[in-house]
Design a protein around this motif. Structure first.
Motif, PDB file in Angstrom:
ATOM      1  N   PHE A 142       0.518  -1.418  -0.004  1.00  0.00           N
ATOM      2  CA  PHE A 142       0.072  -0.295  -0.007  1.00  0.00           C
ATOM      3  C   PHE A 142       0.901   0.774   0.276  1.00  0.00           C
ATOM      4  CE2 PHE A 142      -4.093  -1.875   3.071  1.00  0.00           C
ATOM      5  CZ  PHE A 142      -4.027  -3.239   2.003  1.00  0.00           C
ATOM      6  N   THR A 143       0.656   1.983  -1.231  1.00  0.00           N
ATOM      7  CA  THR A 143       2.120   3.297  -1.237  1.00  0.00           C
ATOM      8  C   THR A 143       0.294   4.498  -0.083  1.00  0.00           C
ATOM      9  OG1 THR A 143       2.662   2.484  -2.776  1.00  0.00           O
ATOM     10  CG2 THR A 143       2.443   5.013  -2.286  1.00  0.00           C
ATOM     11  N   ALA A 202       4.645  -8.245  13.713  1.00  0.00           N
ATOM     12  CA  ALA A 202       4.871  -8.277  11.968  1.00  0.00           C
ATOM     13  C   ALA A 202       4.799  -6.494  11.209  1.00  0.00           C
ATOM     14  CB  ALA A 202       3.788  -8.606  10.715  1.00  0.00           C
ATOM     15  N   LEU A 203       4.387  -6.054  11.590  1.00  0.00           N
ATOM     16  CA  LEU A 203       4.082  -4.643  11.844  1.00  0.00           C
ATOM     17  C   LEU A 203       5.163  -3.907  12.529  1.00  0.00           C
ATOM     18  CD1 LEU A 203       0.633  -3.157  12.403  1.00  0.00           C
ATOM     19  CD2 LEU A 203       1.531  -3.978  10.016  1.00  0.00           C
ATOM     20  N   ARG A 204       6.222  -4.444  13.031  1.00  0.00           N
ATOM     21  CA  ARG A 204       7.284  -4.213  13.184  1.00  0.00           C
ATOM     22  C   ARG A 204       8.416  -4.631  12.828  1.00  0.00           C
ATOM     23  NH1 ARG A 204       4.925  -4.049  18.579  1.00  0.00           N
ATOM     24  NH2 ARG A 204       4.336  -2.297  19.423  1.00  0.00           N
ATOM     25  N   LYS A 245       4.857   4.016   2.890  1.00  0.00           N
ATOM     26  CA  LYS A 245       4.122   2.023   1.792  1.00  0.00           C
ATOM     27  C   LYS A 245       4.563   1.055   3.002  1.00  0.00           C
ATOM     28  CE  LYS A 245       7.151   3.412  -1.488  1.00  0.00           C
ATOM     29  NZ  LYS A 245       6.429   3.439  -2.374  1.00  0.00           N
ATOM     30  N   LEU A 246       3.257   0.724   2.764  1.00  0.00           N
ATOM     31  CA  LEU A 246       2.268  -0.660   3.739  1.00  0.00           C
ATOM     32  C   LEU A 246       2.642  -1.758   3.366  1.00  0.00           C
ATOM     33  CD1 LEU A 246       1.518  -1.917   7.048  1.00  0.00           C
ATOM     34  CD2 LEU A 246      -1.127  -0.852   6.259  1.00  0.00           C
ATOM     35  N   PRO A 247       3.745  -2.893   3.758  1.00  0.00           N
ATOM     36  CA  PRO A 247       3.907  -3.919   2.506  1.00  0.00           C
ATOM     37  C   PRO A 247       3.048  -4.582   3.076  1.00  0.00           C
ATOM     38  CG  PRO A 247       5.504  -3.325   4.271  1.00  0.00           C
ATOM     39  CD  PRO A 247       5.053  -2.955   4.553  1.00  0.00           C
ATOM     40  N   MET A 248       1.405  -5.186   2.735  1.00  0.00           N
ATOM     41  CA  MET A 248       0.258  -5.255   3.361  1.00  0.00           C
ATOM     42  C   MET A 248       0.306  -7.281   3.269  1.00  0.00           C
ATOM     43  SD  MET A 248      -2.134  -4.881   4.910  1.00  0.00           S
ATOM     44  CE  MET A 248      -2.857  -6.311   5.967  1.00  0.00           C
TER      45      MET A 248
END
Length: 306
Positions: A41-42, A234-236, A244-247
């Motif tokens: 996600f951008t 996992a988020l950390r 940028k979120l690498p979902m």
């Protein structure tokens, strides 16, 4: 430990895209269901808003005996903190309500009010994130969430259809919407959210702690549900630069660890006294078990390609 009531799988009016499904032992599944396929996600952190609910108090006399512990709030708080710390989302854009402190905001009416307020604030380049930690409810062939005032009636529980209507009513401009459901039978609500009777907005993602017919596990030594603990983890640890979120990677990391730990716990059930009927399972030798699981998981990650 369980956060939930069981039946037939909901029918859906459009195809679902199940990116991955980790299934092992009965209580060991986590799902991500979406109507698009974007791995990263951008987003604009300042236009991103999150609202989270930890339902650690049930106000109805009919349901008060099912009140969950503060572990629900701790789990939601860990996910909120990870988003702030790694995603650079401003702290004032992230709101967490605990039913024991913010009771009126965690009733069905209060959740609607706060949901609409927060969703309407999201910008066109932002993400709207909804996190729920509490009881999941299964009534006939419908799944839902139990707000603080749930009293076993359909008028007091929150369905996927209602959540979708709230999203429309809020006129949310978000590029993407993420629901994280940390409750029993979460997969049923996830499917309803992505197959409702209204036209679905693009960019809808739903993470669920388990499938439609499973319970969500909470482990005393962790002080969290397995799902919230590893979602925050996992988020950390995922490469997560601001904006940028690498979902897909977050989901894979969270799902793998959830399955590993829940599988180990279930295999130890008979010898370590794991009680699925209580919010805080009784685990003998918890320190040794936690240490063993942690080292096993760390070793597993080293051996996993990529």
């Amino acid at each position: 430990a369980e956060m939930g009531n069981s039946g037939t799988r909901p029918k859906h009016s459009r195809p679902l895209q199940r990116l991955q499904s980790f299934r092992g032992n009965p209580e060991g599944s986590i799902l991500m269901i979406t109507n698009e396929h974007t791995k990263v996600f951008t987003f604009e952190p300042r236009q991103t808003f999150m609202i989270a609910y930890g339902i650690d108090k049930q106000t109805s006399p009919q349901f008060s005996h099912r009140t969950l512990s503060s572990v629900t709030v701790r789990g939601a708080n860990q996910v909120c903190t990870a988003l702030i710390d790694k995603g650079a989302v401003p702290k004032e854009n992230v709101t967490l309500f605990a039913a024991s402190k913010d009771t009126s905001m965690c009733t069905l009416a209060g959740m609607k009010q706060t949901f609409l307020e927060q969703a309407s604030r999201v910008g066109e380049k932002g993400i709207f994130i909804f996190h729920f930690s509490g009881h999941g409810i299964k009534v006939a062939n419908e799944w839902g969430l139990a707000p603080a005032d749930y009293d076993y009636t359909t008028a007091t529980y929150l369905t996927g259809s209602v959540l979708n209507h709230w999203l429309l009513e809020s006129k949310c401009k978000a590029r993407r919407v993420l629901f994280a459901l940390d409750c029993c039978y979460a997969g049923g609500l996830a499917e309803e959210l992505t197959s409702g009777d209204i036209e679905l907005r693009p960019g809808l993602y739903v993470l669920s702690a388990c499938t439609a017919f499973e319970t969500s596990l909470v482990v005393g030594p962790l002080g969290h549900s397995i799902f919230a603990y590893f979602l925050a983890y996992a988020l950390r640890v995922s490469p997560f630069p601001p904006g940028k979120l690498p979902m897909a990677q977050v989901f894979k990391e969270c799902g793998t660890l959830c399955t590993a730990l829940s599988s180990l716990l279930i295999s130890y059930k008979s010898t370590l006294g794991l009680k699925f009927g209580t919010m805080q399972p009784e685990l003998r030798h918890t320190v040794d078990l936690h240490s063993s699981v942690r080292s096993w998981v760390e070793e597993s990650l080293k051996l996993t390609p990529g």
